[in-house]
Enzyme design. Structure first.
Site, PDB file in Angstrom:
ATOM      1  N   PHE A   1       1.951  -8.845 -19.546  1.00  0.00           N
ATOM      2  CA  PHE A   1       3.282  -9.309 -19.938  1.00  0.00           C
ATOM      3  C   PHE A   1       4.081  -9.430 -18.657  1.00  0.00           C
ATOM      4  O   PHE A   1       4.217  -8.457 -17.918  1.00  0.00           O
ATOM      5  CB  PHE A   1       3.969  -8.296 -20.869  1.00  0.00           C
ATOM      6  CG  PHE A   1       5.403  -8.675 -21.221  1.00  0.00           C
ATOM      7  CD1 PHE A   1       5.729  -9.150 -22.481  1.00  0.00           C
ATOM      8  CD2 PHE A   1       6.425  -8.568 -20.276  1.00  0.00           C
ATOM      9  CE1 PHE A   1       7.040  -9.508 -22.800  1.00  0.00           C
ATOM     10  CE2 PHE A   1       7.743  -8.929 -20.576  1.00  0.00           C
ATOM     11  CZ  PHE A   1       8.043  -9.395 -21.850  1.00  0.00           C
ATOM     12  N   GLU A   2       4.618 -10.615 -18.427  1.00  0.00           N
ATOM     13  CA  GLU A   2       5.455 -10.820 -17.248  1.00  0.00           C
ATOM     14  C   GLU A   2       6.427 -11.933 -17.565  1.00  0.00           C
ATOM     15  O   GLU A   2       6.005 -12.977 -18.071  1.00  0.00           O
ATOM     16  CB  GLU A   2       4.594 -11.313 -16.080  1.00  0.00           C
ATOM     17  CG  GLU A   2       4.303 -10.314 -15.008  1.00  0.00           C
ATOM     18  CD  GLU A   2       3.400 -10.860 -13.903  1.00  0.00           C
ATOM     19  OE1 GLU A   2       3.174 -10.122 -12.960  1.00  0.00           O
ATOM     20  OE2 GLU A   2       2.925 -12.004 -13.976  1.00  0.00           O
ATOM     21  N   ILE A   3       7.679 -11.704 -17.332  1.00  0.00           N
ATOM     22  CA  ILE A   3       8.621 -12.820 -17.336  1.00  0.00           C
ATOM     23  C   ILE A   3       9.178 -12.840 -15.926  1.00  0.00           C
ATOM     24  O   ILE A   3       9.819 -11.878 -15.493  1.00  0.00           O
ATOM     25  CB  ILE A   3       9.741 -12.630 -18.374  1.00  0.00           C
ATOM     26  CG1 ILE A   3       9.132 -12.506 -19.785  1.00  0.00           C
ATOM     27  CG2 ILE A   3      10.714 -13.820 -18.311  1.00  0.00           C
ATOM     28  CD1 ILE A   3      10.147 -12.348 -20.901  1.00  0.00           C
TER      29      ILE A   3
ATOM     30  N   TYR B   1       8.333 -18.299 -15.683  1.00  0.00           N
ATOM     31  CA  TYR B   1       7.211 -18.249 -16.619  1.00  0.00           C
ATOM     32  C   TYR B   1       7.166 -16.924 -17.360  1.00  0.00           C
ATOM     33  O   TYR B   1       7.645 -15.902 -16.904  1.00  0.00           O
ATOM     34  CB  TYR B   1       5.887 -18.577 -15.925  1.00  0.00           C
ATOM     35  CG  TYR B   1       5.106 -17.431 -15.305  1.00  0.00           C
ATOM     36  CD1 TYR B   1       5.720 -16.426 -14.566  1.00  0.00           C
ATOM     37  CD2 TYR B   1       3.725 -17.381 -15.450  1.00  0.00           C
ATOM     38  CE1 TYR B   1       4.968 -15.410 -13.991  1.00  0.00           C
ATOM     39  CE2 TYR B   1       2.975 -16.362 -14.882  1.00  0.00           C
ATOM     40  CZ  TYR B   1       3.602 -15.386 -14.161  1.00  0.00           C
ATOM     41  OH  TYR B   1       2.870 -14.380 -13.601  1.00  0.00           O
TER      42      TYR B   1
END
Ligand SMILES: *[C@@H]1O[C@H](CO)[C@@H](O)[C@H](O)[C@H]1NC(C)=O
Length: 434
Positions: free
Chosen positions: A306-308, A204
């Site tokens: 913000f995170e992937i 995600y």
């Protein structure tokens, strides 16, 4: 005469004696402290272990296989304009090429208008889910009145957002929880059929309302993360507000000790070794943000709006166990433990430092914090038709790594150079490459 001389000498020596004795006594302690601090140093590698995936524009490979991934935004109906700003921006800078679905989560039923407009902005790829009521509330074992009182008191004490009940639910939700994002992913029960939408994905990209992306992302970050065996990607690192979480680090280190987890170089990079000599050092351990040996958490963490990330990391037994442990301590309500700090500390304990990726090529702004690299010299693909609409207005600069960035790369990019530099230390040979 000689007798007088001798007496004087003895006298002088006697006067220096306490100083001498002090020095002799203190020396081992000073030496011990120096060794302690020296041993806590994080060595810099000789080569970059976390280089950007690309340092120039790429022709977006729209035919390549995608990863099993989704963009996720938690939003309220009232944030329609801010949500649109984010989605418009990520579509223009990334998703118009790669076309990942965009999952919107709300704790209230969605307005028809929000759905219609955001689905359109998201290129018709919007999915709209409501978090079931029972999952957006206090856990059943907590004393709700006490928690509510505590939240009001925290609001008066002035920690950011700490006075808002919903914010605590959100932090707990994103941190992991029973009924939180992670459990939504693993819950098997049919009752939560609507959340199957999230459960089926591995990766995600977390989005927040009111965000700007300011460079073109012309490659697929999910594919690159998978290829390079990364589990967690971030853009901005900064300090946590200490008074929002005085007990978080104690709980975390208690769990770390309980599980017998060794300290990785990333963990050490999150810490500042105490100069207090043994055994006095451990007396400091009752102070906030200290571990049992008295060393202090720097409060530096990855800013999780913000995170992937690979959700399998958060679905793992170890992470679930950590979250469960924290949840039982009640700090998501008695204090305002944030999901950013919780995720970061978990990564520091449970991930290999090389599984963490700094997306330094991605231009990102949220609130007053931003990073934006300079445009890569000769790397802007001026004739690309796919990129025709992505017009940079900052010049190309030698050493730039950005693609069609719309910002002035000359300005200091990341807002808190100290934190970013520290957290990159296990992977980065250069100091202050910001
Ligand atoms: C979003 O738009 C697409 C394309 O117009 C449509 O097929 C889809 O049903 C819409 N989704 C929602 C939730 O309205």
């Amino acid at each position: 005469m000689p007798n007088v001389m001798l007496l004087r000498r003895i006298n002088r020596a006697a006067r220096r004696l306490p100083f001498f004795l002090l020095l002799v006594t203190a020396a081992p302690f000073i030496l011990e402290a120096v060794i302690h601090v020296w041993r806590s140093q994080v060595p810099r590698p000789t080569k970059d272990l976390d280089a950007p995936f690309f340092t120039t524009c790429q022709e977006p490979d729209v035919t390549a296989e995608r990863e099993n991934a989704v963009l996720v935004m938690l939003a309220r109906n009232s944030e329609r304009q801010k949500a649109k700003r984010t989605i418009r921006s990520i579509e223009a800078h990334f998703n118009k090429w790669f076309e990942y679905p965009v999952l919107f989560l709300n704790d209230q039923p969605w307005d028809a208008r929000f759905i219609a407009e955001l689905n359109k902005t998201a290129g018709g790829r919007g999915i709209f889910e409501v978090i079931p009521k029972e999952q957006w509330t206090f856990p059943d074992w907590i004393d709700q009145d006490a928690a509510k009182e505590s939240i009001i008191a925290q609001g008066h004490a002035g920690a950011p957002h700490a006075g808002k009940e919903g914010y605590h639910h959100m932090c707990r939700f994103y941190s992991g929880c029973k009924g939180g994002l992670v459990n939504l992913l693993i819950i098997k029960s049919r009752k939560f059929y609507q959340l199957e939408a999230l459960r089926k994905y591995k990766w995600y990209w977390r989005l927040e309302p009111d965000v700007d992306f300011t460079c073109a992302v012309t490659y697929d970050p999910f594919v690159q993360m998978a290829k390079h065996k990364k589990v967690y990607g971030y853009t901005i690192a900064l300090w946590e507000v200490g008074k929002s979480c005085p007990g978080l680090f104690h709980a975390t280190t208690a769990w770390k000790t309980l599980k017998g987890l060794p300290s990785s170089s990333l963990w050490s990079a999150m810490m500042e070794a105490s100069w207090m000599p043994f055994p006095f050092r451990s007396l400091l351990s009752w102070l906030p943000h200290r571990d049992a040996s008295g060393d202090v958490w720097s409060l530096c963490h990855f800013w999780s709006n913000f995170e992937i990330a690979d959700m399998d990391f958060f679905r793992s037994r170890a992470y679930q166990d950590y979250f469960e442990y924290l949840d039982r301590k009640g700090g998501f309500y008695q204090e305002r433990w944030g999901d950013a700090a919780v995720h970061s500390l978990a990564i520091g304990m449970l991930a290999d430092p090389q599984q963490v990726h700094h997306f330094e090529d991605i231009g990102y702004r949220h609130a007053k914090f931003y990073q934006c690299p300079a445009n890569a010299l000769g790397g802007q693909l001026p004739n690309s038709l796919s990129l025709a609409k992505n017009k940079p207005w900052s010049p190309e600069i030698a050493g730039g790594i950005g693609c069609r960035c719309e910002c002035d790369g000359k300005k200091g990019s990341n807002f808190q150079p100290y934190c970013l530099d520290r957290l990159k230390q296990p992977n980065s040979p250069k100091k202050g490459r910001l």
